[in-house]
Design an enzyme around this catalytic site. Structure first.
Site, PDB file in Angstrom:
ATOM      1  N   ARG A 229      -1.354   8.609   1.472  1.00 13.35           N
ATOM      2  CA  ARG A 229      -1.935   7.272   1.498  1.00 13.35           C
ATOM      3  C   ARG A 229      -0.906   6.294   2.033  1.00 13.35           C
ATOM      4  O   ARG A 229       0.290   6.410   1.754  1.00 13.35           O
ATOM      5  CB  ARG A 229      -2.395   6.846   0.104  1.00 13.35           C
ATOM      6  CG  ARG A 229      -3.666   7.533  -0.368  1.00 13.35           C
ATOM      7  CD  ARG A 229      -4.875   7.078   0.442  1.00 13.35           C
ATOM      8  NE  ARG A 229      -6.112   7.711  -0.010  1.00 13.35           N
ATOM      9  CZ  ARG A 229      -6.641   8.786   0.555  1.00 13.35           C
ATOM     10  NH1 ARG A 229      -6.027   9.361   1.584  1.00 13.35           N
ATOM     11  NH2 ARG A 229      -7.772   9.286   0.107  1.00 13.35           N
ATOM     12  N   GLU A 258      -4.740  -0.404   6.743  1.00 14.32           N
ATOM     13  CA  GLU A 258      -5.423   0.588   7.567  1.00 14.32           C
ATOM     14  C   GLU A 258      -6.783   0.044   7.967  1.00 14.32           C
ATOM     15  O   GLU A 258      -7.592  -0.281   7.095  1.00 14.32           O
ATOM     16  CB  GLU A 258      -5.572   1.883   6.772  1.00 14.32           C
ATOM     17  CG  GLU A 258      -6.004   3.066   7.590  1.00 14.32           C
ATOM     18  CD  GLU A 258      -5.964   4.371   6.814  1.00 14.32           C
ATOM     19  OE1 GLU A 258      -7.042   4.997   6.679  1.00 14.32           O
ATOM     20  OE2 GLU A 258      -4.878   4.747   6.338  1.00 14.32           O
ATOM     21  N   HIS A 277      -5.807   8.343  10.692  1.00 12.18           N
ATOM     22  CA  HIS A 277      -6.315   8.996   9.480  1.00 12.18           C
ATOM     23  C   HIS A 277      -7.234  10.173   9.833  1.00 12.18           C
ATOM     24  O   HIS A 277      -8.414  10.217   9.458  1.00 12.18           O
ATOM     25  CB  HIS A 277      -7.072   7.988   8.617  1.00 12.18           C
ATOM     26  CG  HIS A 277      -7.124   8.358   7.166  1.00 12.18           C
ATOM     27  ND1 HIS A 277      -7.152   7.435   6.152  1.00 12.18           N
ATOM     28  CD2 HIS A 277      -7.149   9.560   6.552  1.00 12.18           C
ATOM     29  CE1 HIS A 277      -7.202   8.032   4.978  1.00 12.18           C
ATOM     30  NE2 HIS A 277      -7.202   9.342   5.201  1.00 12.18           N
TER      31      HIS A 277
END
Length: 318
Positions: A229, A258, A277
């Site tokens: 993360r 993000e 991601h």
């Protein structure tokens, strides 16, 4: 029954959900904003959601008919599980099915950074390839290097196994106990490892786990990989370390925020590889994740134990 789906997913998963009732479907690759999300969830019994959808007390109070929220992800930092439990809403995720895929991508990202694949490919594409260079784009050998895994969970353990096959020495600092590898405290791991790979969830304890002090402990020519993360790394501290000439390279599948804005200073370093991601992004894995997320919803709404629930104590009451 009514079920909401907050993003475009595959038809097979939609068919699983449609088998128990009517669908409300956000047919878009971009997420709904908060108001759109609240409208989508109004009056529904269950929802298949993504990490970009914040499930908190405010949302749950606005959508009292919800009985289950199912994340299409192994992580759940977007879900306030305690708030769900207090309101007898089952919170579900999709672990296990993405373990191998994410571990494979971690190794791929590690290799790309170690061998300067992205800067070299960019040079070739941009016409900056004039000859065979004996001392340009020099990478790092993996065989014989020490890989430090922060978080030896399912994914971390799979990465460790692959790394061993590549001739790397593996050490780790948290997670399950595995006598095949040496366990170190986090500071000793950072000082020892040639490559540090992060595999921890986003929690208050892991927030900015890698900050200025941690980066200073790492070898000046170490490689840092993050497929966990984005909040685990203090981005400002990382930029400062890179500006000081520290670290051979960095590979980030996740960032904070993000998505990372295109003008963020991390993009200015050739030795930093950032991808959007995609660690679990294979067709097979995303299909399995979608199916499992849908099965979670159907199970709860039909009174069956779901494949994976974070707060199973509520199941007898949903």
């Amino acid at each position: 029954m009514q079920v909401a789906v907050t993003r475009r997913i595959d038809d097979d998963a939609l068919a699983i959900l449609a088998s128990i009732g009517q669908l409300r479907y956000w047919d878009n690759d971009l997420p709904p904003d908060r108001d759109e999300l609240l409208k989508l969830l109004d009056g529904v019994d269950g929802a298949l959601m993504l990490l970009t959808d914040r499930v908190d007390a405010g949302l749950l109070d606005r959508c009292p008919s919800l009985r289950v929220v199912s994340n299409l992800a192994v992580g759940f930092d977007n879900i306030d599980v305690a708030a769900c439990t207090a309101r007898r809403v089952a919170a579900c995720t999709t672990p296990n099915v993405l373990t191998q895929t994410t571990a494979e991508f971690t190794i791929a990202l590690l290799m790309a950074v170690a061998r300067q694949v992205v800067p070299a490919a960019r040079a070739a594409r941009d016409g900056d390839w004039k000859t065979w260079y004996p001392f340009r784009f020099l990478g790092r050998d993996l065989a014989g290097a020490t890989l430090g895994i922060v978080g030896l969970g399912r994914i971390g353990a799979s990465v460790a196994q692959m790394a061993t096959g590549l001739g790397m020495r593996v050490v780790y600092s948290s997670g399950r106990t595995d006598e095949r590898y040496q366990r170190l405290d986090i500071d000793e791991l950072l000082e020892t490892a040639d490559i540090v790979s992060l595999h921890v969830p986003a929690t208050p304890t892991t927030h900015h786990l890698i900050e200025a002090h941690a980066l200073a402990l790492m070898k000046s020519d170490a490689i840092l990989i993050n497929t966990s993360r984005g909040t685990v790394i203090d981005a400002d501290a990382l930029v400062a370390a890179l500006e000081e000439g520290r670290l051979f390279g960095v590979g980030l599948d996740v960032t904070d925020p993000e998505p990372l804005p295109s003008d963020h200073p991390l993009y200015s370093f050739d030795r930093v590889t950032i991808v959007p991601h995609i660690a679990s992004a294979t067709m097979t894995t995303r299909m399995r994740m979608s199916s499992l997320a849908a099965q979670n919803v159907v199970a709860v709404l039909t009174g069956v134990e779901p494949p994976h629930c974070l707060n199973p104590e509520v199941l007898r009451n949903v």
